[in-house]
Design an enzyme around this catalytic site. Structure first.
Site, PDB file in Angstrom:
ATOM      1  N   GLU A   1     -23.682  55.829  28.413  1.00  0.00           N
ATOM      2  CA  GLU A   1     -24.386  55.077  29.449  1.00  0.00           C
ATOM      3  C   GLU A   1     -25.749  55.725  29.696  1.00  0.00           C
ATOM      4  O   GLU A   1     -25.830  56.902  30.022  1.00  0.00           O
ATOM      5  CB  GLU A   1     -23.563  55.070  30.747  1.00  0.00           C
ATOM      6  CG  GLU A   1     -24.168  54.168  31.796  1.00  0.00           C
ATOM      7  CD  GLU A   1     -23.324  54.090  33.068  1.00  0.00           C
ATOM      8  OE1 GLU A   1     -22.996  55.146  33.635  1.00  0.00           O
ATOM      9  OE2 GLU A   1     -23.003  52.962  33.492  1.00  0.00           O
TER      10      GLU A   1
ATOM     11  N   GLU B   1     -27.515  61.526  47.422  1.00  0.00           N
ATOM     12  CA  GLU B   1     -28.547  62.397  47.996  1.00  0.00           C
ATOM     13  C   GLU B   1     -29.959  61.838  47.752  1.00  0.00           C
ATOM     14  O   GLU B   1     -30.886  62.118  48.506  1.00  0.00           O
ATOM     15  CB  GLU B   1     -28.425  63.822  47.436  1.00  0.00           C
ATOM     16  CG  GLU B   1     -28.461  63.962  45.919  1.00  0.00           C
ATOM     17  CD  GLU B   1     -27.078  63.879  45.289  1.00  0.00           C
ATOM     18  OE1 GLU B   1     -26.205  63.152  45.835  1.00  0.00           O
ATOM     19  OE2 GLU B   1     -26.860  64.510  44.236  1.00  0.00           O
TER      20      GLU B   1
ATOM     21  N   GLY C   1     -16.305  61.084  38.127  1.00  0.00           N
ATOM     22  CA  GLY C   1     -15.027  60.405  38.360  1.00  0.00           C
ATOM     23  C   GLY C   1     -13.857  61.259  37.892  1.00  0.00           C
ATOM     24  O   GLY C   1     -12.824  61.370  38.575  1.00  0.00           O
TER      25      GLY C   1
ATOM     26  N   CYS D   1     -24.476  49.407  36.896  1.00  0.00           N
ATOM     27  CA  CYS D   1     -23.232  49.827  36.248  1.00  0.00           C
ATOM     28  C   CYS D   1     -22.790  48.819  35.188  1.00  0.00           C
ATOM     29  O   CYS D   1     -22.228  49.178  34.179  1.00  0.00           O
ATOM     30  CB  CYS D   1     -22.144  50.034  37.287  1.00  0.00           C
ATOM     31  SG  CYS D   1     -21.963  48.640  38.399  1.00  0.00           S
TER      32      CYS D   1
ATOM     33  N   LYS E   1     -20.421  59.179  52.226  1.00  0.00           N
ATOM     34  CA  LYS E   1     -21.455  60.098  51.736  1.00  0.00           C
ATOM     35  C   LYS E   1     -22.394  59.353  50.805  1.00  0.00           C
ATOM     36  O   LYS E   1     -22.077  59.076  49.664  1.00  0.00           O
ATOM     37  CB  LYS E   1     -20.867  61.299  50.993  1.00  0.00           C
ATOM     38  CG  LYS E   1     -21.946  62.378  50.844  1.00  0.00           C
ATOM     39  CD  LYS E   1     -21.746  63.320  49.696  1.00  0.00           C
ATOM     40  CE  LYS E   1     -22.229  62.817  48.366  1.00  0.00           C
ATOM     41  NZ  LYS E   1     -23.689  62.601  48.256  1.00  0.00           N
TER      42      LYS E   1
ATOM     43  N   GLY F   1     -19.916  55.912  40.655  1.00  0.00           N
ATOM     44  CA  GLY F   1     -20.862  56.856  40.071  1.00  0.00           C
ATOM     45  C   GLY F   1     -20.536  57.111  38.616  1.00  0.00           C
ATOM     46  O   GLY F   1     -19.999  56.236  37.924  1.00  0.00           O
TER      47      GLY F   1
ATOM     48  N   GLU G   1     -15.242  53.387  40.343  1.00  0.00           N
ATOM     49  CA  GLU G   1     -16.063  52.425  39.594  1.00  0.00           C
ATOM     50  C   GLU G   1     -17.110  53.243  38.860  1.00  0.00           C
ATOM     51  O   GLU G   1     -17.993  53.823  39.479  1.00  0.00           O
ATOM     52  CB  GLU G   1     -16.684  51.416  40.567  1.00  0.00           C
ATOM     53  CG  GLU G   1     -17.074  50.127  39.879  1.00  0.00           C
ATOM     54  CD  GLU G   1     -18.462  50.157  39.317  1.00  0.00           C
ATOM     55  OE1 GLU G   1     -18.679  50.857  38.290  1.00  0.00           O
ATOM     56  OE2 GLU G   1     -19.330  49.483  39.886  1.00  0.00           O
TER      57      GLU G   1
HETATM   58  P1  NAI Z   1     -23.188  61.070  40.048  1.00  0.00           P
HETATM   59  O1  NAI Z   1     -21.915  60.492  39.586  1.00  0.00           O
HETATM   60  O2  NAI Z   1     -23.394  62.549  39.919  1.00  0.00           O
HETATM   61  O3  NAI Z   1     -23.413  60.710  41.622  1.00  0.00           O
HETATM   62  C1  NAI Z   1     -22.809  59.646  42.299  1.00  0.00           C
HETATM   63  C2  NAI Z   1     -22.335  60.133  43.655  1.00  0.00           C
HETATM   64  O4  NAI Z   1     -21.360  61.145  43.475  1.00  0.00           O
HETATM   65  C3  NAI Z   1     -23.416  60.778  44.524  1.00  0.00           C
HETATM   66  O5  NAI Z   1     -23.185  60.470  45.881  1.00  0.00           O
HETATM   67  C4  NAI Z   1     -23.199  62.252  44.291  1.00  0.00           C
HETATM   68  O6  NAI Z   1     -23.668  63.074  45.344  1.00  0.00           O
HETATM   69  C5  NAI Z   1     -21.698  62.327  44.184  1.00  0.00           C
HETATM   70  N1  NAI Z   1     -21.182  63.476  43.444  1.00  0.00           N
HETATM   71  C6  NAI Z   1     -21.754  64.133  42.398  1.00  0.00           C
HETATM   72  N2  NAI Z   1     -20.977  65.161  42.004  1.00  0.00           N
HETATM   73  C7  NAI Z   1     -19.884  65.147  42.805  1.00  0.00           C
HETATM   74  C8  NAI Z   1     -18.709  65.961  42.881  1.00  0.00           C
HETATM   75  N3  NAI Z   1     -18.519  66.984  42.048  1.00  0.00           N
HETATM   76  N4  NAI Z   1     -17.785  65.651  43.806  1.00  0.00           N
HETATM   77  C9  NAI Z   1     -17.957  64.622  44.645  1.00  0.00           C
HETATM   78  N5  NAI Z   1     -19.043  63.827  44.626  1.00  0.00           N
HETATM   79  C10 NAI Z   1     -19.996  64.085  43.720  1.00  0.00           C
HETATM   80  O7  NAI Z   1     -24.349  60.276  39.355  1.00  0.00           O
HETATM   81  P2  NAI Z   1     -25.842  60.784  39.025  1.00  0.00           P
HETATM   82  O8  NAI Z   1     -25.839  62.221  38.644  1.00  0.00           O
HETATM   83  O9  NAI Z   1     -26.711  60.373  40.136  1.00  0.00           O
HETATM   84  O10 NAI Z   1     -26.159  59.897  37.755  1.00  0.00           O
HETATM   85  C11 NAI Z   1     -25.643  60.278  36.494  1.00  0.00           C
HETATM   86  C12 NAI Z   1     -25.211  59.093  35.701  1.00  0.00           C
HETATM   87  O11 NAI Z   1     -24.125  58.472  36.362  1.00  0.00           O
HETATM   88  C13 NAI Z   1     -26.219  57.972  35.532  1.00  0.00           C
HETATM   89  O12 NAI Z   1     -27.116  58.225  34.492  1.00  0.00           O
HETATM   90  C14 NAI Z   1     -25.312  56.811  35.248  1.00  0.00           C
HETATM   91  O13 NAI Z   1     -24.968  56.808  33.883  1.00  0.00           O
HETATM   92  C15 NAI Z   1     -24.082  57.102  36.065  1.00  0.00           C
HETATM   93  N6  NAI Z   1     -24.059  56.326  37.323  1.00  0.00           N
HETATM   94  C16 NAI Z   1     -23.225  55.253  37.424  1.00  0.00           C
HETATM   95  C17 NAI Z   1     -23.238  54.466  38.546  1.00  0.00           C
HETATM   96  C18 NAI Z   1     -22.355  53.272  38.685  1.00  0.00           C
HETATM   97  O14 NAI Z   1     -22.722  52.328  39.338  1.00  0.00           O
HETATM   98  N7  NAI Z   1     -21.145  53.260  38.155  1.00  0.00           N
HETATM   99  C19 NAI Z   1     -24.155  54.720  39.656  1.00  0.00           C
HETATM  100  C20 NAI Z   1     -24.945  55.921  39.493  1.00  0.00           C
HETATM  101  C21 NAI Z   1     -24.899  56.676  38.344  1.00  0.00           C
END
Ligand code: NAI
Ligand code: MG
Length: 493
Positions: free
Chosen positions: A389, A185, A240, A291, A182, A235, A257
């Protein structure tokens, strides 16, 4: 076409069981170019019914399809064919990645090159997975078999879209898992283009599926589904934690991660030019949407003022611009949501610390989610901008007195993904390496990443490792086999 009409945008479907299919609801969601804020595609919006279809396809492939019988050699060959496709289409993929994420085209080109390298690495590893024979007593034979973990749900972020897909798909295919990816989005386009080559590369239907949708609907349904054996997630820490709780109901394997707040530590004896460069590169590459961003810059007091000045001078040269222009060194942030999040941290930072440069929206752009590269200094490690972060081009510079203080501040964070130390003193460098509680440490550099080396965090940066043989391990189970060589009955009863 009248000048006010929207140019027609392409619609991308889900890739399930080897076919392009619309979502069950027929709904789509828009995907944007963050530099123009225009819609560049519509993508199938999946919910649990689509997850159900994908799981059915993946389960069938894994349990009884041709995928269940494929040899390790052939899995390696499939990966090599994907490598060729990525290399032949590198400029197309880089351009789409650039338009969809807002990252500079030159960085997107590096990403796509790394994607190919990742598939190549795991193509080579596919037929080198072996078990052990254990030294048990002479009347028995004991050995292990390595088997794929099953159906893997892979949920990835938007900062390195196709690269994150590669880090998850390549080892899973090498291991013989069936995958349901997945994409984020915000940035699904390169993964969907990539899926066009699956059939030709030899992937049978259901072996790798791609479903699109929002996290709260599509992602959450994937995590909860009992037919999924493992979730690999990159993410936010917030999501997580949600995933771990949801996965507990079916006791899925989970690898996470989750990013961090990584310290980049500069001692007074560091090579000056390299250090100033490394401080900026560590936090501003990819608009700071990394990250492992070195977002806490710890500087020894002896050089602190001069260092902040030098960083500020050099940061003035960072060229913000349209992502497709080759001179651009920083593009817009990926989305309005991320722009708003980073902007709110800029407001917090202006209250918590001093601004050396940046702190807002650059004036020259009428459109696009641009943010100025920003350096806050005289930041206390208890400040929110030191602890949370931000995931944007925002640095917090923190002074320290001596080695002990540097280590204490560096480790004073709930995260532990990465860290870096800059010094010419080899004794000091390795003392710091040993003291930092983080999964990736650079000495006199920050950010280089090799597919051969493990990637992952300590503490709240997650668990499990990607890349190298460690990345493959996470997609394997270990079956222990005992063979009795002694025909005499047990004789217990
Ligand atoms: P997010 O963690 O919400 O999204 C990452 C992925 O998880 C996307 O594919 C999203 O659709 C999915 N996701 C979101 N909610 C979910 C749920 N309840 N169950 C299963 N999958 C779900 O990240 P977002 O909102 O785009 O960014 C928020 C913050 O996250 C950023 O400001 C940053 O601090 C952090 N982040 C960290 C990353 C890393 O590389 N470790 C990458 C992207 C964001
Ligand atoms: Mg989110």
């Amino acid at each position: 076409m009248s000048s006010s009409a929207q140019p027609s945008v392409r619609t991308y479907q889900n890739y399930i069981n080897g076919q392009w299919v619309p979502s069950g609801s027929g709904k789509t969601f828009p995907v944007y170019d963050p530099s123009t804020e225009e819609i560049i595609a519509q993508v199938a919006a999946s919910e649990s019914i689509d997850v159900e279809r994908a799981v059915k396809a993946a389960r069938a492939a894994f349990d009884s399809g041709p995928w269940a019988k494929i040899t390790a050699q052939d899995r390696g060959r499939i990966l090599f064919k994907l490598v060729d496709k990525v290399r032949q289409n590198a400029s197309m993929l880089a351009e789409i990645e650039c338009r969809n994420t807002g990252k500079p085209i030159v960085e997107a080109e590096y990403d796509i090159a790394d994607v190919a390298t990742c598939f190549e690495y795991y193509g080579g590893l596919a037929n080198k997975v072996m078990g052990n024979v254990m030294p048990v007593p002479a009347n028995a034979l004991s050995f292990t078999m390595r088997e794929p973990v099953g159906v893997a749900g892979q949920i990835i972020p938007w900062n390195y879209p196709l690269m994150m897909a590669a880090w998850k798909l390549a080892p899973a295919i090498a291991a013989g898992c069936a995958c349901i990816l997945k994409p984020a989005e915000q940035t699904p386009l390169t993964a969907l283009e990539f899926a066009n080559w699956f059939e030709e590369a030899g992937l049978p239907p259901g072996a790798v599926n791609i479903i699109n949708g929002y996290g709260e609907t599509c992602g959450a349904a994937l995590v909860a589904h009992p037919g999924v054996d493992k979730i690999a997630f990159t993410g936010s820490a917030v999501v997580g934690k949600i995933i771990v709780k949801s996965a507990a109901d079916t006791l899925k394997r989970v690898t996470l991660e989750l990013g961090g707040k990584s310290p980049n530590i500069f001692f007074a004896d560091a090579d000056w030019e390299a250090a100033v460069d490394g401080a900026l590169f560590g936090v501003f590459i990819n608009q700071g949407e990394v990250c492992s961003a070195g977002s806490r810059i710890l500087v020894e007091k002896k050089i602190y003022s001069k260092f902040v000045e030098a960083m500020t001078e050099k940061a003035k040269r960072i060229k913000l611009g349209p992502p497709l222009e080759r001179e651009t060194k920083m593009g817009p942030l990926v989305s309005k949501e991320q722009y708003d999040r980073v902007s709110s941290y800029l407001e917090v930072g202006r209250k918590e610390a001093k601004v050396a440069i940046g702190g807002g929206r650059p004036k020259q752009f009428g459109k696009g989610f641009y943010v100025e590269p920003t350096i806050f200094y005289d930041v206390d490690n208890s400040a929110r901008i030191s602890r949370e972060e931000i995931f944007g081009p925002v640095a917090s510079v923190i002074p320290f007195e001596d080695e002990g203080a540097a280590i204490r501040i560096a480790n004073d964070t709930p995260y532990g993904l990465a860290g870096a130390v800059w010094t010419r003193d080899i004794y000091k460098a390795f003392r710091v390496v040993k003291s930092l509680r983080a999964g990736i440490i650079w000495v006199n550099h920050m950010q280089p990443t090799y597919v051969e080396a493990p990637w992952g965090g300590y503490k709240q940066s997650g668990f499990g490792r990607e890349l190298g043989p460690w990345g493959l391990e996470e997609y394997l189970e270990t079956k222990q086999v005992y063979v009795n060589l002694d025909e005499t009955p047990i004789g217990w009863y």
